[in-house]
Motif scaffolding. Structure first.
Motif, mmCIF file in Angstrom:
data_model
loop_
_atom_site.group_PDB
_atom_site.id
_atom_site.type_symbol
_atom_site.label_atom_id
_atom_site.label_comp_id
_atom_site.label_asym_id
_atom_site.label_seq_id
_atom_site.Cartn_x
_atom_site.Cartn_y
_atom_site.Cartn_z
ATOM 1 N N GLU A 158 0.259 4.197 -9.271
ATOM 2 C CA GLU A 158 -0.043 3.360 -8.115
ATOM 3 C C GLU A 158 -1.535 3.041 -8.052
ATOM 4 O O GLU A 158 -1.919 1.920 -7.672
ATOM 5 C CB GLU A 158 0.422 4.051 -6.826
ATOM 6 C CG GLU A 158 1.935 4.120 -6.703
ATOM 7 C CD GLU A 158 2.390 4.623 -5.351
ATOM 8 O OE1 GLU A 158 1.546 4.763 -4.429
ATOM 9 O OE2 GLU A 158 3.601 4.884 -5.186
ATOM 10 N N MET A 162 -3.016 -0.702 -8.030
ATOM 11 C CA MET A 162 -3.934 -1.121 -6.968
ATOM 12 C C MET A 162 -5.247 -1.625 -7.574
ATOM 13 O O MET A 162 -5.806 -2.640 -7.123
ATOM 14 C CB MET A 162 -4.197 0.057 -6.025
ATOM 15 C CG MET A 162 -4.970 -0.300 -4.767
ATOM 16 S SD MET A 162 -4.007 -1.148 -3.494
ATOM 17 C CE MET A 162 -3.078 0.214 -2.778
ATOM 18 N N ARG A 170 -6.628 -5.745 -2.266
ATOM 19 C CA ARG A 170 -6.568 -4.299 -2.025
ATOM 20 C C ARG A 170 -6.932 -3.975 -0.587
ATOM 21 O O ARG A 170 -6.283 -3.141 0.058
ATOM 22 C CB ARG A 170 -7.530 -3.564 -2.964
ATOM 23 C CG ARG A 170 -7.062 -3.431 -4.389
ATOM 24 C CD ARG A 170 -7.852 -2.346 -5.119
ATOM 25 N NE ARG A 170 -9.285 -2.617 -5.121
ATOM 26 C CZ ARG A 170 -9.913 -3.377 -6.021
ATOM 27 N NH1 ARG A 170 -9.200 -3.965 -6.984
ATOM 28 N NH2 ARG A 170 -11.220 -3.559 -5.973
ATOM 29 N N VAL A 173 -4.033 -4.834 1.707
ATOM 30 C CA VAL A 173 -2.937 -3.885 1.565
ATOM 31 C C VAL A 173 -3.278 -2.579 2.283
ATOM 32 O O VAL A 173 -2.467 -2.039 3.055
ATOM 33 C CB VAL A 173 -2.635 -3.616 0.075
ATOM 34 C CG1 VAL A 173 -1.687 -2.420 -0.073
ATOM 35 C CG2 VAL A 173 -2.033 -4.856 -0.579
ATOM 36 N N TRP A 273 3.219 -4.911 -1.614
ATOM 37 C CA TRP A 273 2.935 -3.576 -2.134
ATOM 38 C C TRP A 273 4.118 -2.641 -1.889
ATOM 39 O O TRP A 273 4.488 -1.852 -2.772
ATOM 40 C CB TRP A 273 1.677 -3.019 -1.473
ATOM 41 C CG TRP A 273 1.357 -1.616 -1.892
ATOM 42 C CD1 TRP A 273 1.462 -0.481 -1.135
ATOM 43 C CD2 TRP A 273 0.886 -1.185 -3.171
ATOM 44 N NE1 TRP A 273 1.092 0.621 -1.855
ATOM 45 C CE2 TRP A 273 0.725 0.225 -3.119
ATOM 46 C CE3 TRP A 273 0.568 -1.849 -4.353
ATOM 47 C CZ2 TRP A 273 0.278 0.966 -4.186
ATOM 48 C CZ3 TRP A 273 0.125 -1.106 -5.439
ATOM 49 C CH2 TRP A 273 -0.024 0.286 -5.350
#
Length: 382
Positions: A158, A162, A170, A173, A273
């Motif tokens: 992950e 990312m 980013r 999210v 995401w």
């Protein structure tokens, strides 16, 4: 086409078919449920298992050379039908040409389709391309699924996923993850209806076409667990969603939408995401965001990675002497196999006069071909 002694067996059992697709690492658009959706909405569908006659018949689906779920769309007389394999065939690309030759022979013998159109789930430049060319296929620009896409490698951590995002992506999210929004799969038909309303509203704002709601209800119904919808909820109301079709290996994005409130909250970032991580946790190894164009939706998708992928595209094999008529006079009819085209029925109807003119104006030698096709059509009922 070269001589091909592979055996072709129609499969009529859902569990057998899906087990074969999964064992061969197939795409979710080759699953039984996707074909069932198409069968409910104007197509005929059959599932074909292709095997080497030397293989042990009791060795299970892993021993198959490949498989293909073929969807047939009727065309105006005398063209009969177009055969289409979406993100298939299933199996080793090294043997795909053999599989498709066997499928094409079956389609020609049993359906008399004017052409077989395939869109394999391969990267551009795959060795399978040369084999398709040798088997008589040619690449066409009349694509159905967009070959330019973005595929995420879900075997990455992950943190790695990312890190591949744009910096502002980013940030959005992470802001979502710290918010009071709830990210989860929808669980009830009542929630599905809210998602459909959200999708219609998104389409109206963005100006793209949609199917009628029953089409989407049938995806939910027939694909079941292979079609999760991940949504962002604010006080129990969905404000953004991503709808996915998935097989064991591949997650394929079908649809997405966001409300004005979801846009304000940037919930479309968080829900993407959530979809990635949900599919990673489910065991998928790749996530296909399904098509990149030069539009705002594609620009949004491209924020989630710093690369693009190019798939092999659309390949077509003529199966009928009337293929030149189809290729020249039927560009509108091809649209019946595209996604969310409200004018598809009108296009098919409008193409009928063009076909009649093309056939009527053909050389005398072609008239005997038409007569032969007419005779075949009368016997087969197609």
């Amino acid at each position: 086409m070269s001589q091909n002694h592979a055996t072709v067996t129609p499969i009529d059992d859902r569990s057998t078919w899906d087990a074969t697709v999964e064992a061969l690492g197939g795409h979710p658009l080759q699953l039984w449920g996707w074909g069932q959706v198409k069968a409910e909405h104007g197509w005929q569908v059959e599932r074909l298992l292709v095997a080497d006659p030397a293989a042990d018949p009791g060795s299970g689906p892993e021993a198959a050379m490949g498989a293909a779920e073929v969807a047939y769309r009727f065309l105006p007389w005398p063209l009969r039908s177009l055969a289409y394999v979406s993100r298939g065939p299933v199996g080793d690309p090294e043997r795909a040409a053999e599989v498709l030759e066997a499928v094409a022979a079956h389609v020609k013998a049993t359906r008399g389709s004017v052409a077989l159109v395939v869109e394999p789930d391969w990267e551009a430049g795959s060795p399978g391309e040369a084999r398709l060319t040798a088997a008589g296929f040619h690449r066409t620009d009349a694509t159905i699924l967009i070959p330019r896409t973005l595929i995420l490698d879900l075997t990455r951590t992950e943190d790695e996923l990312m890190a591949a995002m744009h910096r502002t992506t980013r940030a959005n999210v992470r802001k979502n993850l710290r918010s009071d929004l709830e990210f989860r799969r929808i669980a009830t038909e009542a929630e599905l209806e809210k998602v459909l309303t959200l999708y219609r509203d998104t389409a109206a704002r963005a100006g793209f076409g949609v199917h009628d709601d029953d089409y989407y209800r049938d995806i939910w119904r027939f694909l079941g667990d292979n079609s999760p919808i991940v949504a962002a909820f604010d006080d129990g109301e969905p404000i953004a969603f991503v709808w996915i079709a998935r097989s064991a290996a591949t997650a394929f994005e079908l649809y997405g939408g966001v409300s004005p409130a979801g846009q304000k909250a940037r919930a479309n970032y968080g829900v993407k995401w959530a979809a990635f991580t949900e599919m990673k946790a489910a065991g998928c190894t790749r996530y296909d965001l399904n098509g990149l164009l030069n539009d705002g939706i594609s620009d949004f998708k491209k924020q989630f990675a710093q690369h693009e992928d190019q798939l092999t595209g659309t390949w077509e094999l003529p199966l009928s002497p009337l293929y030149p008529v189809f290729a020249k006079a039927m560009p509108l009819a091809r649209k019946v196999v595209t996604r969310a085209r409200p004018a598809a029925k009108a296009a098919i109807a409008g193409a009928v006069p063009a076909v009649r003119r093309a056939v009527g104006g053909a050389l005398p030698a072609a008239r005997s071909v038409v007569a032969t096709v007419r005779s075949r059509g009368s016997r087969s009922g197609q």
